[in-house]
Design a protein around this motif. Structure first.
Motif, PDB file in Angstrom:
ATOM      1  N   PHE A 225      42.986  13.291 -36.556  1.00  0.00           N
ATOM      2  CA  PHE A 225      42.910  12.646 -35.243  1.00  0.00           C
ATOM      3  C   PHE A 225      42.257  13.517 -34.170  1.00  0.00           C
ATOM      4  O   PHE A 225      41.823  13.004 -33.139  1.00  0.00           O
ATOM      5  CB  PHE A 225      44.312  12.237 -34.781  1.00  0.00           C
ATOM      6  N   THR A 226      42.176  14.822 -34.377  1.00  0.00           N
ATOM      7  CA  THR A 226      41.613  15.711 -33.352  1.00  0.00           C
ATOM      8  C   THR A 226      40.232  16.251 -33.714  1.00  0.00           C
ATOM      9  O   THR A 226      39.545  16.796 -32.839  1.00  0.00           O
ATOM     10  CB  THR A 226      42.525  16.931 -33.114  1.00  0.00           C
ATOM     11  N   LEU A 236      48.121  17.102 -29.137  1.00  0.00           N
ATOM     12  CA  LEU A 236      48.781  16.245 -30.117  1.00  0.00           C
ATOM     13  C   LEU A 236      50.040  16.902 -30.678  1.00  0.00           C
ATOM     14  O   LEU A 236      51.085  16.247 -30.823  1.00  0.00           O
ATOM     15  CB  LEU A 236      47.799  15.910 -31.240  1.00  0.00           C
ATOM     16  N   GLN A 239      52.944  16.851 -28.074  1.00  0.00           N
ATOM     17  CA  GLN A 239      53.572  15.530 -27.970  1.00  0.00           C
ATOM     18  C   GLN A 239      54.363  15.185 -29.232  1.00  0.00           C
ATOM     19  O   GLN A 239      55.435  14.581 -29.150  1.00  0.00           O
ATOM     20  CB  GLN A 239      52.493  14.474 -27.726  1.00  0.00           C
ATOM     21  N   VAL A 261      49.707   9.136 -31.575  1.00  0.00           N
ATOM     22  CA  VAL A 261      48.366   8.565 -31.450  1.00  0.00           C
ATOM     23  C   VAL A 261      48.437   7.070 -31.168  1.00  0.00           C
ATOM     24  O   VAL A 261      47.699   6.543 -30.323  1.00  0.00           O
ATOM     25  CB  VAL A 261      47.545   8.836 -32.727  1.00  0.00           C
ATOM     26  N   ASP A 263      50.825   5.358 -29.698  1.00  0.00           N
ATOM     27  CA  ASP A 263      51.268   5.113 -28.323  1.00  0.00           C
ATOM     28  C   ASP A 263      50.159   5.414 -27.320  1.00  0.00           C
ATOM     29  O   ASP A 263      49.970   4.678 -26.339  1.00  0.00           O
ATOM     30  CB  ASP A 263      52.500   5.962 -28.011  1.00  0.00           C
ATOM     31  N   ARG A 264      49.409   6.509 -27.541  1.00  0.00           N
ATOM     32  CA  ARG A 264      48.324   6.849 -26.615  1.00  0.00           C
ATOM     33  C   ARG A 264      47.212   5.793 -26.683  1.00  0.00           C
ATOM     34  O   ARG A 264      46.627   5.419 -25.665  1.00  0.00           O
ATOM     35  CB  ARG A 264      47.772   8.239 -26.935  1.00  0.00           C
ATOM     36  N   ASN A 265      46.922   5.317 -27.896  1.00  0.00           N
ATOM     37  CA  ASN A 265      45.903   4.275 -28.039  1.00  0.00           C
ATOM     38  C   ASN A 265      46.319   2.994 -27.328  1.00  0.00           C
ATOM     39  O   ASN A 265      45.510   2.331 -26.676  1.00  0.00           O
ATOM     40  CB  ASN A 265      45.649   3.972 -29.517  1.00  0.00           C
ATOM     41  N   SER A 270      43.868   7.637 -24.725  1.00  0.00           N
ATOM     42  CA  SER A 270      43.825   8.530 -25.879  1.00  0.00           C
ATOM     43  C   SER A 270      42.500   9.280 -25.963  1.00  0.00           C
ATOM     44  O   SER A 270      41.422   8.694 -25.823  1.00  0.00           O
ATOM     45  CB  SER A 270      44.032   7.734 -27.168  1.00  0.00           C
ATOM     46  N   PHE A 272      42.144  11.004 -28.734  1.00  0.00           N
ATOM     47  CA  PHE A 272      42.152  11.214 -30.174  1.00  0.00           C
ATOM     48  C   PHE A 272      41.303  10.163 -30.891  1.00  0.00           C
ATOM     49  O   PHE A 272      40.929   9.139 -30.322  1.00  0.00           O
ATOM     50  CB  PHE A 272      43.581  11.173 -30.713  1.00  0.00           C
ATOM     51  N   GLY A 274      40.427   7.040 -32.935  1.00  0.00           N
ATOM     52  CA  GLY A 274      41.106   5.756 -32.896  1.00  0.00           C
ATOM     53  C   GLY A 274      41.727   5.368 -34.222  1.00  0.00           C
ATOM     54  O   GLY A 274      41.301   5.839 -35.296  1.00  0.00           O
TER      55      GLY A 274
END
Length: 305
Positions: A225-226, A236, A239, A261, A263-265, A270, A272, A274
């Protein structure tokens, strides 16, 4: 918040650059060594580039923390195209009084400063962060300042630190004389999967934590994701530890990483990678498979079970 729960002396994943947490990937180690080499060998210009969050400022903080008394360092942070004439900011970086001096008087005062430092046996190094924001005219002004020498030794050494846009600017035809004076350049790429896992565990170890607090699959998910960008890894992981603490989990698994990820999306905030459409935890775990194999391969090569 979660430090005592996980037995940590401090937050391991702060977004603030901190030389005490520096993890030396192969590229970061090369950047540190090239910077030190360039300064020792009187390189006129040194350039360090990398994408946002790649660890450029941390490399500089590492150098500043270890710099000897034989070097006078001036730092300009968050440079901007709206600075106007650069010489005034250079003078401020070395704590020289600007006062009511005009440009000529300020130039003479700065020249006197460089000569006085040289007479004391000191090198003078100017570091400019976010250098991609400098105008072409400002870069040319720096080139002119670098002309101050005694024909044998370089009185002023300049380190430019910036995002890839800096390279685009330096490749302009009008800056070809500038580019010819760059003795050292290093670009910081993102971490590879095995380095991401080692980075996470290194930062946990610095604050007295259990290196395996993030299991291998969680580390693979973080890298996925990063993209291996240190600042995003910190964001990330921090969190994920908050989520783990809230659920009373002593170890962070890939489900916690995915939850952050997701929740941020959903919030639309986000940074990060997708999530796939119609994603599930199982489908994402399959996506991590190649990354996970690299992490496990690194551990096996180091004799870690």
């Amino acid at each position: 918040m979660y430090e005592s729960f996980y037995g940590l002396s401090d937050k391991p994943f702060s977004l603030l650059p901190d030389a005490d947490f520096m993890f030396l990937s192969s590229r970061h180690r090369r950047a540190v060594n090239l910077l030190e080499y360039g300064i020792l060998t009187q390189a006129g210009f040194m350039v360090i580039t990398g994408d946002v969050g790649a660890g450029k400022t941390t490399v500089i903080r590492r150098y500043l923390k270890n710099v000897g008394s034989d070097v006078s360092v001036g730092v300009i942070t968050n440079s901007s195209a709206s600075f106007g004439r650069l010489l005034g900011w250079v003078a401020m970086a070395f704590e020289l009084s600007k006062g009511e001096k005009d440009e000529v008087a300020l130039y003479n005062a700065f020249t006197d400063f460089l000569v006085s430092q040289y007479a004391l046996g000191k090198r003078t190094v100017l570091i400019i962060d976010e250098a991609q924001n400098l105008k072409v005219e400002m870069l040319e002004e720096l080139r002119m300042l670098s002309n101050i020498n005694n024909e044998k030794d370089q009185l002023l050494q300049i380190v430019l630190v910036g995002q890839p846009e800096l390279l685009e600017k330096l490749n302009r035809p009008e800056l070809r004389q500038f580019v010819q004076r760059i003795s050292v350049h290093c670009h910081l790429d993102p971490l590879i999967p095995s380095e991401t896992a080692a980075y996470i565990r290194h930062r946990l170890k610095v604050v007295g934590g259990v290196p395996e607090l993030f299991d291998d699959t969680a580390c693979a998910a973080v890298h996925y994701f990063t993209g291996g960008v240190p600042r995003l890894i910190n964001l990330l992981c921090d969190q994920a530890m908050v989520y783990g603490f809230s659920e009373d989990l002593k170890h962070i698994n890939y489900e916690m990483v995915i939850a952050v990820v997701a929740d941020r999306n959903q919030a639309g905030l986000s940074a990060f990678r997708g999530l796939m459409k119609d994603w599930t935890g199982a489908s994402l775990k399959r996506e991590f498979k190649g990354i996970l194999s690299q992490i496990k391969g690194m551990k096996e090569s180091e004799g870690v079970v």
